[in-house]
Design a protein around this motif. Sequence first.
Motif, PDB file in Angstrom:
ATOM      1  N   HIS A   1      -1.615  -7.337  -4.609  1.00  0.00           N
ATOM      2  CA  HIS A   1      -2.388  -6.642  -3.573  1.00  0.00           C
ATOM      3  C   HIS A   1      -3.895  -6.834  -3.812  1.00  0.00           C
ATOM      4  CE1 HIS A   1      -3.053  -3.017  -0.885  1.00  0.00           C
ATOM      5  NE2 HIS A   1      -4.176  -3.001  -1.580  1.00  0.00           N
ATOM      6  N   GLY A   2      -4.314  -6.618  -5.042  1.00  0.00           N
ATOM      7  CA  GLY A   2      -5.737  -6.749  -5.385  1.00  0.00           C
ATOM      8  C   GLY A   2      -6.225  -8.174  -5.193  1.00  0.00           C
TER       9      GLY A   2
ATOM     10  N   ILE B   1       1.609   4.876  -7.916  1.00  0.00           N
ATOM     11  CA  ILE B   1       0.393   5.276  -8.633  1.00  0.00           C
ATOM     12  C   ILE B   1       0.323   6.793  -8.780  1.00  0.00           C
ATOM     13  CG2 ILE B   1      -2.146   5.306  -8.570  1.00  0.00           C
ATOM     14  CD1 ILE B   1      -2.041   2.522  -7.274  1.00  0.00           C
ATOM     15  N   PHE B   2       0.593   7.539  -7.687  1.00  0.00           N
ATOM     16  CA  PHE B   2       0.497   8.998  -7.808  1.00  0.00           C
ATOM     17  C   PHE B   2       1.643   9.571  -8.646  1.00  0.00           C
ATOM     18  CE2 PHE B   2      -2.614   8.237  -4.496  1.00  0.00           C
ATOM     19  CZ  PHE B   2      -3.665   8.989  -4.989  1.00  0.00           C
TER      20      PHE B   2
ATOM     21  N   GLY C   1      -6.304  -9.017  -1.486  1.00  0.00           N
ATOM     22  CA  GLY C   1      -7.427  -8.321  -0.861  1.00  0.00           C
ATOM     23  C   GLY C   1      -8.743  -9.008  -1.182  1.00  0.00           C
ATOM     24  N   MET C   2      -8.896  -9.435  -2.457  1.00  0.00           N
ATOM     25  CA  MET C   2     -10.117 -10.143  -2.852  1.00  0.00           C
ATOM     26  C   MET C   2     -10.197 -11.518  -2.173  1.00  0.00           C
ATOM     27  SD  MET C   2     -12.103  -8.376  -4.593  1.00  0.00           S
ATOM     28  CE  MET C   2     -13.244  -9.693  -4.991  1.00  0.00           C
TER      29      MET C   2
ATOM     30  N   GLY D   1       0.827  -1.214   0.000  1.00  0.00           N
ATOM     31  CA  GLY D   1       0.000   0.000   0.000  1.00  0.00           C
ATOM     32  C   GLY D   1       0.856   1.256   0.000  1.00  0.00           C
TER      33      GLY D   1
ATOM     34  N   VAL E   1       1.160   3.966  -3.213  1.00  0.00           N
ATOM     35  CA  VAL E   1       0.851   5.402  -3.161  1.00  0.00           C
ATOM     36  C   VAL E   1       1.880   6.157  -4.003  1.00  0.00           C
ATOM     37  CG1 VAL E   1       0.786   7.450  -1.692  1.00  0.00           C
ATOM     38  CG2 VAL E   1      -0.296   5.361  -0.920  1.00  0.00           C
TER      39      VAL E   1
HETATM   40  C1  HEM Z   1      -2.807   3.968  -3.298  1.00  0.00           C
HETATM   41  C2  HEM Z   1      -2.748   2.655  -3.391  1.00  0.00           C
HETATM   42  C3  HEM Z   1      -3.326   1.697  -2.370  1.00  0.00           C
HETATM   43  C4  HEM Z   1      -3.237   1.681  -1.006  1.00  0.00           C
HETATM   44  C5  HEM Z   1      -2.531   2.684  -0.092  1.00  0.00           C
HETATM   45  C6  HEM Z   1      -3.955   0.512  -0.519  1.00  0.00           C
HETATM   46  C7  HEM Z   1      -4.044   0.102   0.812  1.00  0.00           C
HETATM   47  C8  HEM Z   1      -4.734  -0.998   1.260  1.00  0.00           C
HETATM   48  C9  HEM Z   1      -4.709  -1.546   2.614  1.00  0.00           C
HETATM   49  C10 HEM Z   1      -3.899  -0.986   3.780  1.00  0.00           C
HETATM   50  C11 HEM Z   1      -5.550  -2.604   2.646  1.00  0.00           C
HETATM   51  C12 HEM Z   1      -5.865  -3.522   3.843  1.00  0.00           C
HETATM   52  C13 HEM Z   1      -7.164  -3.101   4.501  1.00  0.00           C
HETATM   53  C14 HEM Z   1      -7.499  -3.994   5.690  1.00  0.00           C
HETATM   54  O1  HEM Z   1      -6.873  -5.045   5.904  1.00  0.00           O
HETATM   55  O2  HEM Z   1      -8.419  -3.631   6.416  1.00  0.00           O
HETATM   56  C15 HEM Z   1      -6.118  -2.751   1.330  1.00  0.00           C
HETATM   57  C16 HEM Z   1      -7.051  -3.694   0.977  1.00  0.00           C
HETATM   58  C17 HEM Z   1      -7.453  -3.950  -0.316  1.00  0.00           C
HETATM   59  N1  HEM Z   1      -6.985  -3.345  -1.463  1.00  0.00           N
HETATM   60 FE1  HEM Z   1      -5.742  -1.761  -1.515  1.00  0.00          FE
HETATM   61  N2  HEM Z   1      -4.481  -0.141  -1.604  1.00  0.00           N
HETATM   62  C18 HEM Z   1      -4.112   0.536  -2.753  1.00  0.00           C
HETATM   63  C19 HEM Z   1      -4.392   0.193  -4.056  1.00  0.00           C
HETATM   64  C20 HEM Z   1      -5.174  -0.886  -4.437  1.00  0.00           C
HETATM   65  C21 HEM Z   1      -5.371  -1.338  -5.806  1.00  0.00           C
HETATM   66  C22 HEM Z   1      -4.734  -0.692  -7.045  1.00  0.00           C
HETATM   67  C23 HEM Z   1      -6.220  -2.402  -5.745  1.00  0.00           C
HETATM   68  C24 HEM Z   1      -6.768  -3.242  -6.873  1.00  0.00           C
HETATM   69  C25 HEM Z   1      -5.960  -3.775  -7.791  1.00  0.00           C
HETATM   70  C26 HEM Z   1      -6.575  -2.615  -4.354  1.00  0.00           C
HETATM   71  C27 HEM Z   1      -7.417  -3.609  -3.887  1.00  0.00           C
HETATM   72  C28 HEM Z   1      -7.630  -3.904  -2.557  1.00  0.00           C
HETATM   73  C29 HEM Z   1      -8.573  -4.913  -2.081  1.00  0.00           C
HETATM   74  C30 HEM Z   1      -9.477  -5.776  -2.950  1.00  0.00           C
HETATM   75  C31 HEM Z   1      -8.451  -4.921  -0.671  1.00  0.00           C
HETATM   76  C32 HEM Z   1      -9.236  -5.815   0.324  1.00  0.00           C
HETATM   77  C33 HEM Z   1     -10.332  -4.976   0.942  1.00  0.00           C
HETATM   78  C34 HEM Z   1     -10.917  -5.641   2.160  1.00  0.00           C
HETATM   79  O3  HEM Z   1     -10.265  -6.447   2.834  1.00  0.00           O
HETATM   80  O4  HEM Z   1     -12.095  -5.297   2.478  1.00  0.00           O
HETATM   81  N3  HEM Z   1      -5.925  -1.684  -3.577  1.00  0.00           N
HETATM   82  N4  HEM Z   1      -5.609  -1.779   0.504  1.00  0.00           N
END
Ligand code: HEM
Length: 147
Positions: A85-86, A40-41, A89-90, A33, A37
């Motif tokens: 990451h995506g 991407i930015f 997360g999914m 994450g 940041v």
């Molecule tokens: C600026 C860029 C990003 C930052 C700082 C970021 C940060 C985060 C963090 C810290 C989490 C964990 C949240 C948790 O465990 O509660 C998360 C979850 C997630 N992120 Fe990102 N992310 C970024 C970009 C992306 C991108 C580009 C995607 C898609 C390709 C994405 C998809 C996801 C998904 C699907 C989750 C799971 C959400 C969930 O658990 O409910 N993120 N993100």
Amino acid sequence: MTADTLAAPRSPQVRKKGANLEKWGWVYMRASGVLLVVLIFGHLFVNLMLGEGIKGIDFAFVAGKFASPFWQWWDVLMLWLALIHGANGMRTIVNDYVTNATARKVLVWALWLSAGLLILLGTLVVFTFDPCLGVTADSMLWETCQG
Ligand code: HEM
């Protein structure tokens, strides 16, 4: 504990041996994450704000960026980090919400399979991109691509 009671957050995990993959998955989300940041930015700033801005984006602009190892590595890093990451997360969401064990397994497999395929194709495109591939005499790139 009955089926409708949640285990306390710090209860011992089922998996007792080997690395704690869930913990590393959690760490990965935070670490990627932070890097995302910047990547991407940085990507949006360079493409949309510097120089002519969005009007300057065309085939030549992309070809120019892919001619530089710096931007190739920037883009590939963004691709790998964001897709893993995506997908991870999914995977968390699927594990949280899909109650049927078979459906959960199929979905998590599908996630890693599609992320893996996209990473493979994207990496190939970035490192093998050749703006002169398939250029014919009626193309405006013909002169540039000779020699
Ligand atoms: C600026 C860029 C990003 C930052 C700082 C970021 C940060 C985060 C963090 C810290 C989490 C964990 C949240 C948790 O465990 O509660 C998360 C979850 C997630 N992120 Fe990102 N992310 C970024 C970009 C992306 C991108 C580009 C995607 C898609 C390709 C994405 C998809 C996801 C998904 C699907 C989750 C799971 C959400 C969930 O658990 O409910 N993120 N993100």
